[in-house]
Design a protein around this motif. Structure first.
Motif, mmCIF file in Angstrom:
data_model
loop_
_atom_site.group_PDB
_atom_site.id
_atom_site.type_symbol
_atom_site.label_atom_id
_atom_site.label_comp_id
_atom_site.label_asym_id
_atom_site.label_seq_id
_atom_site.Cartn_x
_atom_site.Cartn_y
_atom_site.Cartn_z
ATOM 1 N N VAL A 1 42.099 30.876 47.471
ATOM 2 C CA VAL A 1 42.637 29.691 48.147
ATOM 3 C C VAL A 1 44.115 29.890 48.441
ATOM 4 N N LYS A 2 44.853 30.407 47.439
ATOM 5 C CA LYS A 2 46.281 30.644 47.635
ATOM 6 C C LYS A 2 46.517 31.659 48.754
ATOM 7 N N SER A 3 45.742 32.723 48.756
ATOM 8 C CA SER A 3 45.968 33.775 49.749
ATOM 9 C C SER A 3 45.686 33.290 51.161
ATOM 10 N N VAL A 4 44.641 32.507 51.338
ATOM 11 C CA VAL A 4 44.327 32.023 52.678
ATOM 12 C C VAL A 4 45.273 30.892 53.068
ATOM 13 N N SER A 5 45.782 30.168 52.107
ATOM 14 C CA SER A 5 46.751 29.114 52.393
ATOM 15 C C SER A 5 48.068 29.710 52.869
ATOM 16 N N MET A 6 48.386 30.896 52.363
ATOM 17 C CA MET A 6 49.601 31.581 52.796
ATOM 18 C C MET A 6 49.388 32.272 54.139
ATOM 19 N N GLU A 7 48.143 32.230 54.640
ATOM 20 C CA GLU A 7 47.763 32.853 55.896
ATOM 21 C C GLU A 7 48.027 34.357 55.893
ATOM 22 N N ASP A 8 48.019 34.924 54.704
ATOM 23 C CA ASP A 8 48.216 36.365 54.593
ATOM 24 C C ASP A 8 47.622 36.811 53.273
ATOM 25 N N ILE A 9 46.758 37.787 53.303
ATOM 26 C CA ILE A 9 46.194 38.320 52.080
ATOM 27 C C ILE A 9 47.098 39.460 51.659
ATOM 28 N N GLY A 10 48.056 39.151 50.816
ATOM 29 C CA GLY A 10 49.055 40.127 50.421
ATOM 30 C C GLY A 10 48.658 40.874 49.176
ATOM 31 N N ALA A 11 49.243 42.047 48.994
ATOM 32 C CA ALA A 11 48.953 42.874 47.831
ATOM 33 C C ALA A 11 49.350 42.162 46.551
ATOM 34 N N GLU A 12 50.425 41.369 46.574
ATOM 35 C CA GLU A 12 50.871 40.678 45.367
ATOM 36 C C GLU A 12 49.800 39.719 44.850
ATOM 37 N N THR A 13 49.151 39.013 45.752
ATOM 38 C CA THR A 13 48.099 38.082 45.356
ATOM 39 C C THR A 13 46.938 38.838 44.728
ATOM 40 N N VAL A 14 46.556 39.936 45.334
ATOM 41 C CA VAL A 14 45.447 40.733 44.822
ATOM 42 C C VAL A 14 45.807 41.316 43.462
ATOM 43 N N ILE A 15 47.017 41.831 43.326
ATOM 44 C CA ILE A 15 47.448 42.408 42.053
ATOM 45 C C ILE A 15 47.453 41.343 40.965
ATOM 46 N N THR A 16 47.953 40.153 41.283
ATOM 47 C CA THR A 16 47.977 39.066 40.308
ATOM 48 C C THR A 16 46.566 38.735 39.851
ATOM 49 N N ALA A 17 45.637 38.624 40.789
ATOM 50 C CA ALA A 17 44.262 38.302 40.436
ATOM 51 C C ALA A 17 43.654 39.395 39.570
ATOM 52 N N LYS A 18 43.902 40.658 39.908
ATOM 53 C CA LYS A 18 43.358 41.759 39.122
ATOM 54 C C LYS A 18 43.969 41.798 37.725
ATOM 55 N N LEU A 19 45.290 41.595 37.626
ATOM 56 C CA LEU A 19 45.938 41.603 36.324
ATOM 57 C C LEU A 19 45.436 40.454 35.468
ATOM 58 N N HIS A 20 45.220 39.302 36.078
ATOM 59 C CA HIS A 20 44.696 38.164 35.330
ATOM 60 C C HIS A 20 43.319 38.518 34.759
ATOM 61 N N GLN A 21 42.445 39.088 35.582
ATOM 62 C CA GLN A 21 41.111 39.457 35.109
ATOM 63 C C GLN A 21 41.191 40.551 34.058
ATOM 64 N N GLU A 22 42.090 41.521 34.241
ATOM 65 C CA GLU A 22 42.245 42.582 33.257
ATOM 66 C C GLU A 22 42.802 42.024 31.942
ATOM 67 N N SER A 23 43.704 41.047 32.026
ATOM 68 C CA SER A 23 44.227 40.409 30.820
ATOM 69 C C SER A 23 43.109 39.704 30.073
ATOM 70 N N LEU A 24 42.274 38.971 30.812
ATOM 71 C CA LEU A 24 41.134 38.299 30.187
ATOM 72 C C LEU A 24 40.213 39.306 29.514
ATOM 73 N N SER A 25 39.942 40.409 30.198
ATOM 74 C CA SER A 25 39.052 41.429 29.648
ATOM 75 C C SER A 25 39.642 42.052 28.379
ATOM 76 N N LEU A 26 40.945 42.353 28.402
ATOM 77 C CA LEU A 26 41.612 42.931 27.233
ATOM 78 C C LEU A 26 41.556 41.967 26.051
ATOM 79 N N LEU A 27 41.918 40.715 26.288
ATOM 80 C CA LEU A 27 41.923 39.738 25.205
ATOM 81 C C LEU A 27 40.513 39.488 24.677
#
Length: 155
Positions: A77-103
């Motif tokens: 939702v954030k990425s499409v709201s910014m009208e740009d799918i940026g690498a920062e958004t993707v990295i944040t989402a991946k890091l969040h999922q990786e953090s969840l997996s690690l914990l």
């Protein structure tokens, strides 16, 4: 097939009104129309799931493709709201999922907690905001580095 940014945005725009809701029964037909074909729809949805912008499960099967529990994520939702799918958004989402997996792995490995305590903690972790998880992971890494500095001889 080339997964274009335009196609990604169109799929995310389609899913945006259904954030935290079920997609319509016409979902598969709508995706094929947006992406140009059922195969393209499968490919772009699989890509968006891998990038953390869409949740759900897509699988090929003998009669076509199977789609389960498809929904746009908050990062989508954030990425499409910014009208740009940026690498920062993707990295944040991946890091969040990786953090969840690690914990989650650390909780499951902990021998001092009962199964009920572990399940409660895992449930709480999944509901935690990204910022809180990020802080927890930073603390774990900092403690790990301090431990390593005391154990590993530095030349």
């Amino acid at each position: 097939m080339d997964i274009t940014k335009d196609m990604q945005v169109k799929v995310l725009e389609y899913l945006k009104p259904y954030y935290r809701q079920a997609v319509p029964r016409t979902f598969e037909e709508d995706m094929a129309r947006i992406a140009g074909s059922p195969d393209n729809a499968f490919q772009v949805l699989r890509f968006l799931i891998e990038e953390g912008l869409v949740d759900g499960e897509v699988r090929p099967w003998t009669l076509g493709f199977s789609y389960r529990n498809i929904s746009i994520t908050s990062a989508g939702v954030k990425s499409v709201s910014m009208e740009d799918i940026g690498a920062e958004t993707v990295i944040t989402a991946k890091l969040h999922q990786e953090s969840l997996s690690l914990l989650a792995a650390l909780v499951k490995k902990d021998g001092g907690a009962s199964p009920g305590q572990k399940n409660a903690l895992l449930s709480a972790l999944q509901k935690m905001p990204e910022a809180a998880l990020s802080e927890i992971v930073k603390q774990i890494v900092a403690q790990g580095v301090q431990h390593l500095l005391g154990v590993v001889p530095l030349k």
